[in-house]
Design a protein around this motif. Structure first.
Motif, PDB file in Angstrom:
ATOM      1  N   PHE A  50     -38.448 -76.559 138.326  1.00 10.12           N
ATOM      2  CA  PHE A  50     -38.940 -77.462 137.280  1.00 10.12           C
ATOM      3  C   PHE A  50     -39.042 -78.886 137.821  1.00 10.12           C
ATOM      4  O   PHE A  50     -38.169 -79.348 138.544  1.00 10.12           O
ATOM      5  N   GLN A  51     -40.119 -79.565 137.447  1.00 12.03           N
ATOM      6  CA  GLN A  51     -40.353 -80.917 137.955  1.00 12.03           C
ATOM      7  C   GLN A  51     -39.480 -81.962 137.284  1.00 12.03           C
ATOM      8  O   GLN A  51     -39.226 -83.020 137.854  1.00 12.03           O
ATOM      9  N   SER A  52     -39.043 -81.675 136.055  1.00 11.67           N
ATOM     10  CA  SER A  52     -38.268 -82.669 135.313  1.00 11.67           C
ATOM     11  C   SER A  52     -37.445 -81.986 134.224  1.00 11.67           C
ATOM     12  O   SER A  52     -37.658 -80.809 133.900  1.00 11.67           O
ATOM     13  N   GLU A  54     -37.688 -82.771 131.127  1.00 20.01           N
ATOM     14  CA  GLU A  54     -38.632 -82.541 130.033  1.00 20.01           C
ATOM     15  C   GLU A  54     -39.386 -81.233 130.224  1.00 20.01           C
ATOM     16  O   GLU A  54     -39.525 -80.437 129.281  1.00 20.01           O
ATOM     17  N   GLU A  55     -39.878 -80.987 131.429  1.00 16.42           N
ATOM     18  CA  GLU A  55     -40.594 -79.738 131.703  1.00 16.42           C
ATOM     19  C   GLU A  55     -39.674 -78.536 131.502  1.00 16.42           C
ATOM     20  O   GLU A  55     -40.084 -77.497 130.961  1.00 16.42           O
ATOM     21  N   ILE A  58     -39.304 -77.963 127.752  1.00 15.24           N
ATOM     22  CA  ILE A  58     -40.528 -77.390 127.180  1.00 15.24           C
ATOM     23  C   ILE A  58     -40.615 -75.893 127.495  1.00 15.24           C
ATOM     24  O   ILE A  58     -41.016 -75.083 126.647  1.00 15.24           O
ATOM     25  N   SER A  59     -40.209 -75.513 128.705  1.00 12.75           N
ATOM     26  CA  SER A  59     -40.222 -74.087 129.064  1.00 12.75           C
ATOM     27  C   SER A  59     -39.251 -73.300 128.182  1.00 12.75           C
ATOM     28  O   SER A  59     -39.509 -72.147 127.824  1.00 12.75           O
ATOM     29  N   LYS A 122     -44.705 -85.490 122.719  1.00 14.10           N
ATOM     30  CA  LYS A 122     -45.133 -84.291 123.436  1.00 14.10           C
ATOM     31  C   LYS A 122     -44.261 -83.095 123.067  1.00 14.10           C
ATOM     32  O   LYS A 122     -44.766 -82.029 122.708  1.00 14.10           O
TER      33      LYS A 122
END
Length: 204
Positions: A50-52, A54-55, A58-59, A122
């Motif tokens: 995961f890049q962050s 937040e990402e 979201i996943s 988001k």
């Protein structure tokens, strides 16, 4: 184990642990270090998947939170004959699960919607989409109930769906620190009385 399967298994384990932490502590009170410590992973391993943060969250929303809401509140009323009775049973079952959960912090979807409202548009959109799927499912079931004679034709299906969702959000919040058994009983009794006013047939 196949490399892709191993990666998927690792991601699932990360998401499950992440959801537990975010649910118990909140998104903003949970750091990546907290997640890594619980998983016994390095930062490199986390950022490989995961890049962050937040990402990662979201996943979790797209997979685990949606699946949880779908299994508990949407699937049980899909295609049923009497939607009012099915919705009542569905919500009662969901509340019973919460009643006997010693680590209950409230309804996961409602908690996250409250936490991110006004703070992260988001993520809020992803969460709102889940709520919308639930709402559409309720409206569809109620509209079918009208056609099949289980719901009065004058009933505003959208309004009823909004009431069901908002009242469920509310009772789940109260159950965190209140008397779960009494709150569940009172809620279901009042919901049943409300549903009787919407039905041309006598509900058992």
């Amino acid at each position: 184990m196949d490399k892709n399967l191993k990666r998927m298994a690792t991601m699932n384990r990360m998401q499950m642990t992440g959801l537990e932490l975010f649910y118990a502590q909140g998104y903003y009170n949970t750091s990546i270090d907290d997640i890594l410590k619980s998983l016994n992973l390095s930062k490199g391993a986390f950022y490989y998947h995961f890049q962050s943060k937040e990402e990662f969250f979201i996943s979790i929303v797209q997979n685990l939170v949606f699946r949880k809401v779908y299994t508990m509140l949407i699937e049980p009323i899909e295609g049923v004959e009497n939607p009012l009775r099915a919705i009542e049973i569905c919500l009662d079952d969901a509340l019973k699960t919460a009643e006997f959960n010693d680590l209950d912090y409230g309804f996961v979807l409602a908690n996250f919607l409250n936490e991110f409202n006004g703070r992260n548009d988001k993520i809020t959109r992803y969460l709102t989409d889940i709520s919308k799927v639930w709402e559409v499912n309720l409206v569809t079931a109620l509209q079918k109930g009208k056609t099949d004679g289980f719901v009065e034709r004058h009933v505003d299906s959208e309004g009823v769906a909004s009431f069901i969702i908002s009242s469920y959000f509310g009772v789940r919040s109260l159950m965190v620190s209140g008397n779960c058994k009494i709150l569940r009983y009172n809620y279901i009794q009042q919901l049943r009385n409300y549903f009787r006013s919407l039905s041309p047939v006598v509900l058992a």
